[in-house]
Design a protein around this motif. Structure first.
Motif, PDB file in Angstrom:
ATOM      1  N   GLY A 198     -57.840  32.755  13.842  1.00  0.00           N
ATOM      2  CA  GLY A 198     -59.512  33.265  13.552  1.00  0.00           C
ATOM      3  C   GLY A 198     -60.195  32.808  14.592  1.00  0.00           C
ATOM      4  O   GLY A 198     -61.520  32.780  14.645  1.00  0.00           O
ATOM      5  N   ILE A 199     -59.705  32.252  15.748  1.00  0.00           N
ATOM      6  CA  ILE A 199     -60.542  31.752  16.914  1.00  0.00           C
ATOM      7  C   ILE A 199     -60.443  32.881  17.822  1.00  0.00           C
ATOM      8  O   ILE A 199     -59.442  33.034  18.481  1.00  0.00           O
ATOM      9  CB  ILE A 199     -60.147  30.316  17.491  1.00  0.00           C
ATOM     10  N   ASP A 200     -61.427  33.455  18.188  1.00  0.00           N
ATOM     11  CA  ASP A 200     -61.453  34.569  19.265  1.00  0.00           C
ATOM     12  C   ASP A 200     -61.781  33.955  20.510  1.00  0.00           C
ATOM     13  O   ASP A 200     -62.841  33.529  20.743  1.00  0.00           O
ATOM     14  CB  ASP A 200     -62.477  35.483  18.765  1.00  0.00           C
ATOM     15  N   PRO A 201     -60.860  33.971  21.577  1.00  0.00           N
ATOM     16  CA  PRO A 201     -61.292  33.516  22.841  1.00  0.00           C
ATOM     17  C   PRO A 201     -62.623  33.956  23.476  1.00  0.00           C
ATOM     18  O   PRO A 201     -62.840  33.310  24.467  1.00  0.00           O
ATOM     19  CB  PRO A 201     -59.975  33.750  23.713  1.00  0.00           C
ATOM     20  N   ALA A 202     -62.808  35.097  23.427  1.00  0.00           N
ATOM     21  CA  ALA A 202     -63.838  35.882  23.714  1.00  0.00           C
ATOM     22  C   ALA A 202     -65.396  35.200  23.130  1.00  0.00           C
ATOM     23  O   ALA A 202     -66.313  35.762  23.932  1.00  0.00           O
ATOM     24  CB  ALA A 202     -63.888  37.418  23.748  1.00  0.00           C
ATOM     25  N   VAL A 203     -65.413  34.846  22.127  1.00  0.00           N
ATOM     26  CA  VAL A 203     -66.551  34.149  21.568  1.00  0.00           C
ATOM     27  C   VAL A 203     -67.062  32.908  22.017  1.00  0.00           C
ATOM     28  O   VAL A 203     -66.103  31.882  22.304  1.00  0.00           O
ATOM     29  CB  VAL A 203     -66.380  34.001  19.999  1.00  0.00           C
ATOM     30  N   PRO A 204     -68.158  32.647  22.728  1.00  0.00           N
ATOM     31  CA  PRO A 204     -68.564  31.240  23.148  1.00  0.00           C
ATOM     32  C   PRO A 204     -68.526  30.213  22.079  1.00  0.00           C
ATOM     33  O   PRO A 204     -68.685  30.251  21.178  1.00  0.00           O
ATOM     34  CB  PRO A 204     -70.254  31.644  23.588  1.00  0.00           C
TER      35      PRO A 204
END
Length: 257
Positions: A198-204
């Motif tokens: 659930g952690i998107d690397p693209a999200v700050p």
């Protein structure tokens, strides 16, 4: 890319670490890697409580049948003899607070691509928390995990802080003499895979959220190892500095009064 195989010198040093620990501590190793992870790649994320715990964790890896590549401070690689041994063993240099520190990310990424187990300390230093709980982590390991998809296994260890003091020849010799007499129990537990779903690397902020999950997971694995020392450790190194500046507030851990 060819799969990495641990050099013979590193296999020998794993056995040496086990022999070094025996006179000064009673090593207890629990848990292990799931069968599907034993061939790698995998990141072992460990809490850092004292100058002796790298030796204790290395000995525990020997017991667990693992030969991870260590992420180690650049100073070790610059030291005579030790630096040559670190390079020959396949370990990975981390030049903290230097312009080329980012190069370590590429080195670790290549190591994981070769199927290596890589062991690192997400706190980036020996914890200075008064209760000796894991501190707020640096984001390097999390960035690598998110970028490569390599699973992160939480490894908790306790007891090695009784074997060697923070710094100085005098305090260290006194701590070693005490350890030779008492042989404190040193526990190392190879725990669960950290859930980074659930952690998107693209999200700050993704790397910090992943780091917090890793530190939370290590803390959860550490609690049973020090169940009779839930707030402050019984043994307190009188020369270790203390600070609350990087306190990580994990659920279920009470602050010392």
């Amino acid at each position: 890319m060819a799969r990495w195989r641990a050099p013979r010198i590193w296999l020998v040093l794993l056995a040496v670490a086990r022999a070094v620990v025996f006179p000064v501590a009673r090593l207890r190793v629990t848990g292990g890697l799931p069968p599907q992870l034993r061939d790698g790649p995998v990141i072992l994320a460990v809490n850092h409580i004292g100058p002796f715990d790298p030796v204790a964790v290395t000995a525990a890896c020997r017991v667990a049948g693992l030969a991870p590549r260590l992420m180690a401070t650049g100073g070790l690689f610059r030291a005579p003899v030790v630096g040559s041994v670190m390079r020959a063993s396949g370990h990975i240099r981390i030049n903290r607070r230097q312009a080329n520190v980012a190069a370590a990310v590429d080195d670790v990424t290549r190591a994981l691509a070769a199927g290596s187990h890589v062991l690192g300390y997400p706190e980036g230093r020996i914890t200075l928390d008064p209760g000796m709980w894991p501190e707020r982590g640096k984001t390097g390991l999390a960035r690598i995990a998110l970028g490569t998809g390599a699973p992160v296994v939480a490894v908790a260890q306790w007891g090695a802080h009784e074997v060697a003091a923070w710094g100085g020849v005098g305090p260290t010799m006194r701590a070693l003499a005490r350890a030779l007499f008492r042989r404190p129990v040193v526990r190392v537990h190879f725990g669960a895979v950290v859930d980074l779903s659930g952690i998107d690397p693209a999200v700050p902020g993704a790397a910090q959220r992943a780091t917090d999950r890793i530190i939370d997971a290590i803390t959860a694995e550490l609690r049973p190892l020090r169940a009779d020392e839930p707030r402050l450790p019984r043994y307190i190194d009188p020369v270790r500095p203390l600070t609350l500046q990087r306190r990580h507030r994990a659920a279920g851990v009470r602050s010392p009064s």
